[in-house]
Design a protein around this motif. Structure first.
Motif, PDB file in Angstrom:
ATOM      1  N   PRO A 124      -7.500  -2.678   1.367  1.00  0.00           N
ATOM      2  CA  PRO A 124      -7.371  -3.713   2.399  1.00  0.00           C
ATOM      3  C   PRO A 124      -7.970  -3.242   3.715  1.00  0.00           C
ATOM      4  CG  PRO A 124      -5.270  -2.625   2.042  1.00  0.00           C
ATOM      5  CD  PRO A 124      -6.198  -2.114   0.978  1.00  0.00           C
ATOM      6  N   LEU A 125      -8.556  -4.186   4.430  1.00  0.00           N
ATOM      7  CA  LEU A 125      -9.131  -3.890   5.731  1.00  0.00           C
ATOM      8  C   LEU A 125      -8.080  -4.112   6.813  1.00  0.00           C
ATOM      9  CD1 LEU A 125     -12.679  -5.509   5.398  1.00  0.00           C
ATOM     10  CD2 LEU A 125     -12.025  -3.100   5.107  1.00  0.00           C
ATOM     11  N   VAL A 126      -8.038  -3.181   7.750  1.00  0.00           N
ATOM     12  CA  VAL A 126      -7.072  -3.243   8.848  1.00  0.00           C
ATOM     13  C   VAL A 126      -7.829  -3.433  10.156  1.00  0.00           C
ATOM     14  CG1 VAL A 126      -5.228  -2.042  10.075  1.00  0.00           C
ATOM     15  CG2 VAL A 126      -5.489  -1.723   7.603  1.00  0.00           C
ATOM     16  N   ASP A 127      -7.540  -4.541  10.839  1.00  0.00           N
ATOM     17  CA  ASP A 127      -8.116  -4.780  12.162  1.00  0.00           C
ATOM     18  C   ASP A 127      -7.225  -4.118  13.205  1.00  0.00           C
ATOM     19  OD1 ASP A 127      -9.933  -6.310  10.838  1.00  0.00           O
ATOM     20  OD2 ASP A 127      -9.408  -8.210  11.784  1.00  0.00           O
ATOM     21  N   LEU A 145      -7.820   0.944   4.455  1.00  0.00           N
ATOM     22  CA  LEU A 145      -6.600   1.702   4.168  1.00  0.00           C
ATOM     23  C   LEU A 145      -6.585   2.015   2.670  1.00  0.00           C
ATOM     24  CD1 LEU A 145      -3.836   2.806   5.076  1.00  0.00           C
ATOM     25  CD2 LEU A 145      -2.897   0.512   4.658  1.00  0.00           C
ATOM     26  N   ASN A 146      -6.835   3.291   2.315  1.00  0.00           N
ATOM     27  CA  ASN A 146      -6.995   3.640   0.904  1.00  0.00           C
ATOM     28  C   ASN A 146      -5.660   3.954   0.230  1.00  0.00           C
ATOM     29  OD1 ASN A 146      -6.304   6.331   1.580  1.00  0.00           O
ATOM     30  ND2 ASN A 146      -8.450   6.828   2.012  1.00  0.00           N
ATOM     31  N   ASP A 147      -5.729   4.251  -1.070  1.00  0.00           N
ATOM     32  CA  ASP A 147      -4.520   4.506  -1.854  1.00  0.00           C
ATOM     33  C   ASP A 147      -3.755   5.713  -1.359  1.00  0.00           C
ATOM     34  OD1 ASP A 147      -5.142   2.353  -3.392  1.00  0.00           O
ATOM     35  OD2 ASP A 147      -6.086   3.508  -5.000  1.00  0.00           O
ATOM     36  N   GLU A 148      -4.455   6.666  -0.768  1.00  0.00           N
ATOM     37  CA  GLU A 148      -3.787   7.853  -0.228  1.00  0.00           C
ATOM     38  C   GLU A 148      -3.173   7.580   1.138  1.00  0.00           C
ATOM     39  OE1 GLU A 148      -6.978   8.070  -1.533  1.00  0.00           O
ATOM     40  OE2 GLU A 148      -6.083   8.693  -3.453  1.00  0.00           O
ATOM     41  N   VAL A 197       0.837  -1.199   0.000  1.00  0.00           N
ATOM     42  CA  VAL A 197       0.000   0.000   0.000  1.00  0.00           C
ATOM     43  C   VAL A 197       0.872   1.249   0.000  1.00  0.00           C
ATOM     44  CG1 VAL A 197      -1.660   1.338   1.340  1.00  0.00           C
ATOM     45  CG2 VAL A 197      -1.988  -1.124   1.075  1.00  0.00           C
ATOM     46  N   ASP A 198       1.893   1.275   0.841  1.00  0.00           N
ATOM     47  CA  ASP A 198       2.752   2.454   0.918  1.00  0.00           C
ATOM     48  C   ASP A 198       3.577   2.645  -0.346  1.00  0.00           C
ATOM     49  OD1 ASP A 198       1.734   2.808   3.412  1.00  0.00           O
ATOM     50  OD2 ASP A 198       3.649   2.859   4.458  1.00  0.00           O
ATOM     51  N   ALA A 199       3.911   1.539  -1.008  1.00  0.00           N
ATOM     52  CA  ALA A 199       4.712   1.636  -2.228  1.00  0.00           C
ATOM     53  C   ALA A 199       3.854   1.862  -3.466  1.00  0.00           C
ATOM     54  CB  ALA A 199       5.554   0.370  -2.409  1.00  0.00           C
ATOM     55  N   GLY A 200       2.526   1.791  -3.335  1.00  0.00           N
ATOM     56  CA  GLY A 200       1.627   1.969  -4.480  1.00  0.00           C
ATOM     57  C   GLY A 200       1.560   0.760  -5.383  1.00  0.00           C
TER      58      GLY A 200
END
Length: 721
Positions: free
Chosen positions: A344-347, A395-398, A333-336
């Motif tokens: 993705p869902l974060v618990d 957790l979105n693309d931004e 996600v952080d690297a795009g």
């Protein structure tokens, strides 16, 4: 918790007390809070010990307990957050995880939130407000429990100033928004005294989030003591102590992949941006001393500790746990490079817990010409109340997080673990010419209980599933010192090792075995040296399932029995101060080498153990550690430097060469301290940690790499009166 019997018991127990003789000046405060007492007293102990005084703590403006422990051989620590907020301390080959294998005390009172029912210490007293630190290993620790496999750390808090008015103000600023305020003031008259203290320190943090949020902490302690003599002869003495502490820290278990660590070791994944620990701790105690006559003293302490914490932190990403794929998704996600259409869902689990620890303890001292006899008894009760839930975020693309669903408190983990314990000891110090023998026996009786409402009864309306364990142990110990000459002392000792099981240990097996040690001490013309060889032969070693051990959520709180474990090692220390003209050149070196192996094969759910084969080495135990400290001191200034080396460690049990993904590489860290005394009341100082800016892995325990603190500078001003 079954606490009612506490109010009906008049008991004596362990305090770790060092009493002043009634023949001494009676206005001197009775030393109820120390287990060693002074640097000189170390020479009389038939085992490894250390006394770190206030001057040493001030020299390096210590706020991180790990910095202090490096000064004592045989003590291990695994760094985590870089600031020492929740240290992981072990002794003589025992696990350092959450300091659960040692006995930690403040002023002679158990400091862990629930030392019997839940020994993992997510709270540790603030080291910056301590006036001394005492470390004790070997047979002399028979007076202190419940854990005798490793050793004892007693933290001595600020004492009442021995003057009508006295105190200190210490201010500092430093790297990454570090700031510190430490102030206390108090005074003493012939029959009463007091001290009030505040300690606050904080930092923005040295790790980096894409969102720009802080990754640091703020922690504040307030403490007060009031003591009074109740009679003109000053034989009856009372001291009241109260303390409050709170902390907010932006800490996470979500570590880095090796590739991301290599690219930028200080980064933190965006998925951890909401991770935060919030804690509150309160302590109340009343201490009564009675000098019955010149040879008999009595001391009793009643104490109460409350600790509440909620560590709101990532537990899963995309349905995968830490160490099982969560880090890969966070990195993508952080690297795009994350390719799934849906975010993705974060618990994020609210690890919400409340702890209670309380009891009454005392010690009777009876002295004669050749004997110093101590009898003690303690009645204690503690509990841990887990009431947890899970919130889910997208957790979105931004790289920002949006709440998707809020969990209901009590629907993740919902149980109470409790313990009631009675312990007693008899200990005698016998002297005959140049021979000193210290012998004792300790008894521990522990009843453990668990009420578990599961995940479907947050209101706790139904009858919980229950589990009960009960264990007892008789723990003898004997040690001696023999003064062969004015310079040389021989020492040896043997001790029964013990640790009670947790409520989650279905087999209720206690940790037990034998500790042995032998060595010598040499002291002559300012040169001090000590060499001790030790062996720990454990019949059963405990492994506690915690999140820091990488356990699955449903297994956290369980305990595993590893069976036989063999540990041996050598502790060496040397110190000398040379006078060169008007300058003093101090030098101290300590060195530790250790070997620890499992003697039986077994399977466990702990990431750091896993499936163990007989002969595998224990994880997170460096084969060798050493520190050298030297510098130069003038009449009103000094510059000191310390060099610390920690050997490589494996993160999972194994043998042979260590796989790259299971290795914490060796490291060398250099720290610097400079201090200048302006006048009898004022000092300025500068401390530089990790002056070479060494980049190193601190741990892999939490499903990824946690990095050590980079170079940091602290500049301060100290005023005493």
């Amino acid at each position: 918790m079954r606490l009612s019997h506490l109010t009906s018991c008049i008991v004596l127990s362990l305090t770790g007390t060092s009493f002043a003789s009634a023949a001494e000046e009676t206005t001197q405060k009775i030393e109820q809070i120390k287990i060693i007492g002074s640097k000189n007293a170390v020479d009389d102990i038939p085992g490894s010990s250390a006394f770190i005084d206030n001057e040493t703590l001030d020299n390096f403006a210590v706020t991180d307990i790990n910095r202090v422990l490096a000064k004592a051989p045989g003590v291990y620590f695994v760094e985590e957050d870089g600031y020492g907020l929740r240290p992981n301390i072990g002794m003589r080959g025992n696990s350092a995880d959450r300091s659960e294998k040692i006995t930690v005390m403040e002023d002679g009172v158990l400091a862990a939130p629930a030392p019997y029912a839940s020994p993992a210490a997510y709270y540790f007293p603030t080291i910056g407000r301590m006036s001394a630190i005492e470390i004790l290993k070997g047979g002399s620790s028979v007076k202190y429990g419940p854990r005798t496999s490793g050793g004892v750390i007693n933290l001595v808090s600020t004492e009442v100033p021995d003057a009508p008015l006295g105190g200190k103000v210490d201010l500092a600023l430093g790297s990454d928004g570090f700031a510190k305020l430490h102030a206390f003031a108090g005074g003493k008259t012939t029959d009463k005294g007091y001290v009030l203290e505040v300690f606050n320190y904080q930092a923005d943090g040295f790790k980096e989030l894409n969102s720009g949020q802080d990754t640091g902490f703020t922690k504040t302690d307030l403490m007060g003591k009031f003591d009074i003599y109740l009679d003109a002869e000053q034989r009856h003495h009372l001291e009241f102590k109260a303390k409050y502490s709170e902390e907010t820290s932006d800490e996470t278990y979500l570590g880095l992949l090796d590739t991301d660590y290599a690219a930028n070791p200080l980064q933190r994944y965006s998925a951890s941006q909401l991770d935060e620990m919030n804690t509150e701790h309160t302590h109340f105690s009343v201490h009564y001393d009675y000098i019955i006559n010149d040879d008999v003293d009595l001391s009793v302490i009643a104490y109460h500790n409350d600790f509440a914490r909620n560590w709101y932190k990532v537990s899963k990403i995309g349905g995968l746990s830490l160490g099982s794929g969560a880090e890969e998704i966070a990195s993508q996600v952080d690297a795009g490079t994350y390719t799934d259409a849906a975010a993705p869902l974060v618990d994020i689990k609210a690890n919400n817990r409340e702890y209670l620890s309380q009891g009454i303890q005392g010690e009777l001292a009876v002295r004669s010409q050749n004997h110093d006899l101590r009898l003690g008894l303690r009645v204690h009760a503690d509990e841990m109340d887990r009431f947890q839930w899970v919130d889910q975020y997208a957790l979105n693309d931004e790289q920002f997080m949006t709440l998707v669903s809020a969990g209901t408190p009590g629907t993740d983990s919902n149980r109470i673990d409790s313990a009631d314990a009675i312990s007693a000891f008899v200990h005698d110090t016998f002297t005959y010419n140049d021979l000193t023998v210290k012998a004792g026996i300790r008894y521990e009786k522990v009843d453990l209980h668990r009420d578990d409402w599961g995940t479907t009864d947050p209101a706790r309306t139904n009858t919980p599933a229950q589990r009960d364990n009960s264990v007892s142990a008789v723990l003898p110990a004997i040690g001696f010192t023999y003064q062969t000459s004015d310079a040389l002392v021989l020492l040896a000792g043997i001790q029964k090792a013990f640790a009670p099981p947790a409520p989650g240990n279905q087999n209720a097996d206690k940790e037990e075995g034998w500790n042995y040690e032998a060595g010598l001490r040499y002291s002559n013309d300012g040169l001090k040296a000590e060499a001790i060889y030790y062996v720990s032969d454990l019949e059963n070693l405990h492994g506690n399932c915690t999140a820091s051990q990488g356990c699955n959520d449903e297994l956290i709180g369980n305990q595993y029995n590893a069976g036989k474990v063999a540990i041996d090692g050598v502790e060496l220390s040397v110190s000398y101060a040379a006078q060169v003209g008007r300058f003093e050149i101090p030098l101290s070196i300590n060195y530790t080498v250790a070997n620890a192996t499992f003697e039986e094969s077994f399977a466990s759910e702990l990431d750091s153990w896993g499936n163990v084969n007989a002969g595998d080495a224990l994880p997170y135990l460096p084969e060798s550690m050493w520190q050298a400290e030297t510098g130069i001191k003038g009449s009103n200034w000094h510059v000191l430097a310390s060099y610390q080396f920690v050997d490589e460690m494996r993160t999972a049990a194994g043998s042979g060469s260590i796989p790259a993904n299971e290795k914490v590489a060796d490291r060398s860290v250099v720290n610097l301290s400079a201090q200048y005394t302006l006048d009898r009341n004022q000092q300025v100082y500068m401390v530089v940690d990790n002056i070479t800016d060494e980049t190193y892995i601190a741990t892999r325990q939490h499903g990824g790499i946690q990095v050590g603190k980079p170079r940091s500078v602290q500049i301060g001003y100290r005023y005493t009166f």
